[in-house]
Design an enzyme around this catalytic site. Structure first.
Site, mmCIF file in Angstrom:
data_model
loop_
_atom_site.group_PDB
_atom_site.id
_atom_site.type_symbol
_atom_site.label_atom_id
_atom_site.label_comp_id
_atom_site.label_asym_id
_atom_site.label_seq_id
_atom_site.Cartn_x
_atom_site.Cartn_y
_atom_site.Cartn_z
ATOM 1 N N HIS A 107 6.196 -41.014 34.677
ATOM 2 C CA HIS A 107 7.019 -40.480 35.763
ATOM 3 C C HIS A 107 6.677 -41.305 37.005
ATOM 4 O O HIS A 107 5.524 -41.718 37.167
ATOM 5 C CB HIS A 107 6.672 -39.036 36.128
ATOM 6 C CG HIS A 107 6.797 -38.021 35.047
ATOM 7 N ND1 HIS A 107 5.813 -37.793 34.119
ATOM 8 C CD2 HIS A 107 7.785 -37.133 34.767
ATOM 9 C CE1 HIS A 107 6.186 -36.812 33.314
ATOM 10 N NE2 HIS A 107 7.381 -36.386 33.668
ATOM 11 N N ASP A 110 3.464 -40.364 38.627
ATOM 12 C CA ASP A 110 2.228 -40.586 37.859
ATOM 13 C C ASP A 110 1.591 -41.891 38.286
ATOM 14 O O ASP A 110 0.375 -42.046 38.267
ATOM 15 C CB ASP A 110 2.499 -40.727 36.350
ATOM 16 C CG ASP A 110 3.209 -39.539 35.762
ATOM 17 O OD1 ASP A 110 3.091 -38.444 36.320
ATOM 18 O OD2 ASP A 110 3.874 -39.723 34.716
#
Ligand code: XLS
Ligand code: NI
Ligand code: NI
Length: 442
Positions: A107, A110
């Site tokens: 993501h 992240d």
């Protein structure tokens, strides 16, 4: 693949994991996953395209609703967000290459921490994309898919593209645009939409029809932008029935297929099926695979497992051979995945606190998939599993049954056939016999 080390070695004392065969007692070796082994015409490496999930392995710190972090990440010490993110990426690529994983997934948030400043977030992500590009070039590791996290920030508490507030939707779009740019720059093979908060908590405050139409428009806009900018890969929807939202719109594969068909998205979108989401929806994993395969949208897998005693998304690493062997039967008969791979959307337990535990978890998952695929292939080749299933439907292979399948038999004809042929024979479904075949080949 050579091991990628940054300035510092994070997983000290652990070298690259190799295949040593079933007799090996080395806990840091593969016993089944021999990446070059050919099964059903393809190497295990190509069948699975195993991928490391950034979020679980390098972000989740063991905290749960009842307690704080239990993992101390050495890569989290620097003050500056981008410097910290680079250390984390060094650790990630060290791990990925030591594990011999050919792919990774992330993501946006992240990879690097986001603030509320869209332009700054875009700059941060772009810097990290450059860094990742170098890492990918050095190692040959590829991006299986990326996605935008449209569920953690408080602005998304009522959904992102299904939020009743248009401005929240626009913020979601800004994130998706940047995540698509990153995917394209990194030659990402796919892009995922998991709508954790795309759903509702109570119908009392929800216009479901409008929200679903917004979701469809949002997906079209995202797809059009990506295609215009050269993205050739596949978009995946990842179904989940609930959690964090009480009722998620992408409930399960059947629901998603209906949605994609209704909103004319079937040409560009396929499905990413997660084991623990399937079971949360009251299905088996293999059921979801079959539903997707039958509709031609079996795109990718998020590998993990649930806990049979509790319902929720525990995201444990896969280790259930029976479950996976049944799943691999569907996988092989469907001809594998369309564009995707097997991403370990799984986390080590809160009390698995050694750096080595992350290795054991992935080794177990990869070995279980490999062994399940080899077993399923043997079942297909050497047992009467296929023949039994075929013969079970043989009454549709000729005569009236065949005509019925072709659509030329009406209800009156069927009645006449029933009278003429008398009472059907009782025929066993042989469930236990078939279950024994699975265990025999394991
Ligand atoms: C959460 C989902 C999530 C997606 C990516 O349950 O599995 O991790 O895979 O957003
Ligand atoms: Ni997932
Ligand atoms: Ni999940």
């Amino acid at each position: 693949m050579s091991v990628a080390l940054g300035d510092k070695e994070y997983f000290k004392g652990i070298s690259q994991v190799k295949y040593e065969g079933p007799e090996s007692d080395n806990p840091f070796a593969f016993r089944w996953y021999d990446e070059n082994r050919v099964v059903a015409g393809k190497s295990l490496k190509d069948h699975f395209k195993f991928s490391c999930a950034y979020w679980h392995s390098f972000n989740a710190d063991g905290s749960d609703p009842f307690g704080g972090p239990t993992f101390e990440f050495e890569w989290n010490s620097k003050q500056d967000a981008v410097e910290r993110a680079k250390d984390k990426m060094d650790a990630a690529f060290e791990f990925i290459t030591k594990m011999n994983l050919p792919y990774y997934c992330f993501h946006d948030v992240d990879v690097v921490d986001y603030t509320n400043d869209i332009a700054d977030n875009d700059r941060r992500l772009a810097t990290m994309v450059d860094y990742a590009k170098q890492k990918q070039q050095q190692t040959g590791v590829k991006l299986l898919w990326a996605t935008a996290n449209l569920f953690s920030h408080k602005r998304f508490m009522n959904g992102a593209s299904t939020n009743p507030d248009f401005l929240v939707l626009a913020h979601g779009a800004a994130q998706v645009k940047a995540a698509l740019d990153a995917t394209i720059a990194l030659d990402g093979e796919n892009y995922v939409f998991w709508g954790g908060r795309e759903g509702y908590m109570t119908l009392l405050n929800t216009n479901m029809k409008r929200e679903q139409e917004h979701l469809a428009r949002f997906l079209h806009a995202s797809k059009d932008y990506a295609r215009k900018n050269g993205f050739k890969g596949t978009f995946f929807i990842e179904p989940k029935p609930m959690e964090p939202t009480k009722h998620q719109y992408d409930y399960d594969c059947a629901t998603v297929i209906g949605f994609l068909r209704q909103y004319d998205l079937l040409n560009d979108f396929k499905i990413n099926i997660e084991v623990n989401h399937a079971t949360l929806a009251g299905h088996t994993f293999q059921h979801e695979l079959q539903v997707a395969a039958d509709a031609g949208v079996l795109g990718s897998l998020d590998a993990n497992r649930g806990d049979v005693q509790n319902g929720w998304d525990t995201d444990q690493f896969p280790n259930d051979l029976n479950e996976l062997t049944e799943a691999m039967l569907v996988f092989l008969e469907a001809g594998g995945l369309q564009g995707g791979g097997v991403n370990f959307d799984a986390k080590i337990r809160r009390n698995s606190t050694d750096p080595a535990d992350l290795f054991f978890a992935h080794i177990g998952g990869m070995d279980t998939f490999a062994r399940a695929l080899i077993t399923a292939d043997n079942i297909l080749q050497k047992s009467d599993y296929k023949k039994f299933r075929q013969e079970r439907y043989s009454s549709f292979d000729s005569g009236k049954g065949k005509q019925f399948e072709e659509g030329t038999v009406g209800l009156e004809d069927l009645r006449a056939y029933a009278i003429e042929s008398g009472e059907p024979e009782v025929r066993s479904g042989k469930q236990e016999y078939l279950e024994n075949i699975i265990n025999r080949f394991i």
